[in-house]
Motif scaffolding. Sequence first.
Motif, PDB file in Angstrom:
ATOM      1  N   LEU A 170       0.802  -1.328  -0.037  1.00 37.67           N
ATOM      2  CA  LEU A 170      -0.091  -0.101   0.014  1.00 37.67           C
ATOM      3  C   LEU A 170       0.787   1.148  -0.028  1.00 37.67           C
ATOM      4  O   LEU A 170       0.605   2.192  -0.840  1.00 37.67           O
ATOM      5  N   ALA A 171       2.041   1.374   0.892  1.00 37.63           N
ATOM      6  CA  ALA A 171       2.772   2.407   0.970  1.00 37.63           C
ATOM      7  C   ALA A 171       3.434   2.541  -0.437  1.00 37.63           C
ATOM      8  O   ALA A 171       3.663   3.598  -0.837  1.00 37.63           O
ATOM      9  N   LEU A 172       4.131   1.695  -0.839  1.00 40.60           N
ATOM     10  CA  LEU A 172       5.033   1.703  -2.183  1.00 40.60           C
ATOM     11  C   LEU A 172       4.172   2.106  -3.227  1.00 40.60           C
ATOM     12  O   LEU A 172       4.688   2.817  -4.176  1.00 40.60           O
ATOM     13  N   SER A 173       2.855   1.774  -3.274  1.00 39.09           N
ATOM     14  CA  SER A 173       1.835   1.967  -4.491  1.00 39.09           C
ATOM     15  C   SER A 173       1.582   3.582  -4.387  1.00 39.09           C
ATOM     16  O   SER A 173       1.209   3.970  -5.881  1.00 39.09           O
ATOM     17  N   PHE A 174       1.810   4.309  -3.514  1.00 35.96           N
ATOM     18  CA  PHE A 174       1.731   5.741  -3.693  1.00 35.96           C
ATOM     19  C   PHE A 174       2.823   6.183  -4.761  1.00 35.96           C
ATOM     20  O   PHE A 174       2.614   7.210  -5.365  1.00 35.96           O
ATOM     21  N   SER A 175       3.620   5.212  -5.276  1.00 33.06           N
ATOM     22  CA  SER A 175       4.649   5.938  -6.091  1.00 33.06           C
ATOM     23  C   SER A 175       4.054   5.702  -7.541  1.00 33.06           C
ATOM     24  O   SER A 175       4.492   6.352  -8.660  1.00 33.06           O
ATOM     25  N   ALA A 176       2.820   5.301  -7.689  1.00 36.85           N
ATOM     26  CA  ALA A 176       1.891   5.339  -8.938  1.00 36.85           C
ATOM     27  C   ALA A 176       1.493   7.047  -9.077  1.00 36.85           C
ATOM     28  O   ALA A 176       1.037   7.343 -10.075  1.00 36.85           O
ATOM     29  N   SER A 177       1.541   7.879  -8.046  1.00 33.46           N
ATOM     30  CA  SER A 177       1.121   8.992  -8.068  1.00 33.46           C
ATOM     31  C   SER A 177       2.228   9.799  -8.575  1.00 33.46           C
ATOM     32  O   SER A 177       3.564   9.409  -8.436  1.00 33.46           O
ATOM     33  N   VAL A 178       2.025  11.198  -9.122  1.00 32.43           N
ATOM     34  CA  VAL A 178       2.904  12.010  -9.364  1.00 32.43           C
ATOM     35  C   VAL A 178       2.801  13.286  -8.734  1.00 32.43           C
ATOM     36  O   VAL A 178       1.550  13.391  -8.179  1.00 32.43           O
ATOM     37  N   PRO A 179       3.726  14.201  -8.729  1.00 37.00           N
ATOM     38  CA  PRO A 179       3.519  15.514  -8.169  1.00 37.00           C
ATOM     39  C   PRO A 179       2.296  16.382  -8.458  1.00 37.00           C
ATOM     40  O   PRO A 179       2.109  16.339  -9.765  1.00 37.00           O
ATOM     41  N   GLY A 180       1.364  16.524  -7.701  1.00 38.31           N
ATOM     42  CA  GLY A 180       0.198  17.079  -7.918  1.00 38.31           C
ATOM     43  C   GLY A 180      -0.855  16.313  -8.332  1.00 38.31           C
ATOM     44  O   GLY A 180      -2.136  16.825  -8.594  1.00 38.31           O
ATOM     45  N   SER A 181      -0.643  14.978  -8.389  1.00 38.82           N
ATOM     46  CA  SER A 181      -1.616  14.013  -8.874  1.00 38.82           C
ATOM     47  C   SER A 181      -1.616  12.832  -8.273  1.00 38.82           C
ATOM     48  O   SER A 181      -0.891  11.680  -8.451  1.00 38.82           O
ATOM     49  N   LEU A 182      -2.492  12.648  -7.270  1.00 37.90           N
ATOM     50  CA  LEU A 182      -2.697  11.500  -6.169  1.00 37.90           C
ATOM     51  C   LEU A 182      -3.281  10.462  -6.825  1.00 37.90           C
ATOM     52  O   LEU A 182      -4.540  10.431  -7.380  1.00 37.90           O
ATOM     53  N   VAL A 183      -2.826   8.913  -6.695  1.00 34.47           N
ATOM     54  CA  VAL A 183      -3.492   7.794  -7.063  1.00 34.47           C
ATOM     55  C   VAL A 183      -3.575   6.890  -5.694  1.00 34.47           C
ATOM     56  O   VAL A 183      -2.669   6.888  -5.069  1.00 34.47           O
ATOM     57  N   VAL A 184      -4.819   6.586  -5.288  1.00 34.10           N
ATOM     58  CA  VAL A 184      -4.993   6.035  -3.841  1.00 34.10           C
ATOM     59  C   VAL A 184      -4.738   4.577  -4.033  1.00 34.10           C
ATOM     60  O   VAL A 184      -5.365   3.813  -4.661  1.00 34.10           O
ATOM     61  N   PRO A 185      -3.761   3.878  -3.388  1.00 35.97           N
ATOM     62  CA  PRO A 185      -3.602   2.864  -3.274  1.00 35.97           C
ATOM     63  C   PRO A 185      -4.860   1.863  -2.530  1.00 35.97           C
ATOM     64  O   PRO A 185      -4.943   2.488  -1.140  1.00 35.97           O
ATOM     65  N   TYR A 186      -5.241   0.858  -2.838  1.00 32.95           N
ATOM     66  CA  TYR A 186      -6.293   0.227  -1.767  1.00 32.95           C
ATOM     67  C   TYR A 186      -6.095  -1.261  -1.785  1.00 32.95           C
ATOM     68  O   TYR A 186      -5.589  -1.831  -2.868  1.00 32.95           O
ATOM     69  N   ALA A 187      -6.633  -2.123  -0.833  1.00 36.88           N
ATOM     70  CA  ALA A 187      -6.782  -3.405  -0.966  1.00 36.88           C
ATOM     71  C   ALA A 187      -8.002  -3.838  -0.455  1.00 36.88           C
ATOM     72  O   ALA A 187      -8.502  -3.259   0.655  1.00 36.88           O
TER      73      ALA A 187
END
Length: 192
Positions: A170-187
Amino acid sequence: MSAADTYNDIDLAWLMKLRTVVARLGEMDCARWWNSQGQLGRQGVTVLRRSFPRTHFFAQAKSVQMIAAARCAEIFNPPGSVNLWHLTDDLEDRLDSIWESWLDAASTWQPFFEHVAGMKSTDVLAALNDFDLVTDADIEAHAKIKKSSDGRSIPIPEKFEGRRRTVALLALSFSASVPGSLVVPYARKADA
């Protein structure tokens, strides 16, 4: 480490550190995912130390984690799921119950929080590696995860059964985000 310090195989101090590092990465002076401006940075220390001389680091962390949780829920919050900021109620209760013991030992956390305050990165993987919060196996498993087509979320393929590996993903998957654009990891929850 006592049984009170863990949940299944999750070291609760590790979870606190993991959340704090990701929370710092998402601040406005870093990746701009949520609306807190350097609160976990040196500016936040200066402001909160006056009101909370012994426990200001924890006040900073709790505040930004709550801001991150609200922002993630605003972007993507499917029923029957968990994210880095809200896992199972039982795990969150366990984390809350150990909080006081951390406050009593606040000085032992100071080097960690000072390291966090100096962060300016937006690189999730590098930051989590730098703090030694993820393993090579976590990174390898993360490399196989794909973003969902909605562009707002990233599903972790394994269900959350209260285990460390899923939280690391979950923490590592925040890397799918880019500055200014959040992608939310979930399980998905195991019982959902």
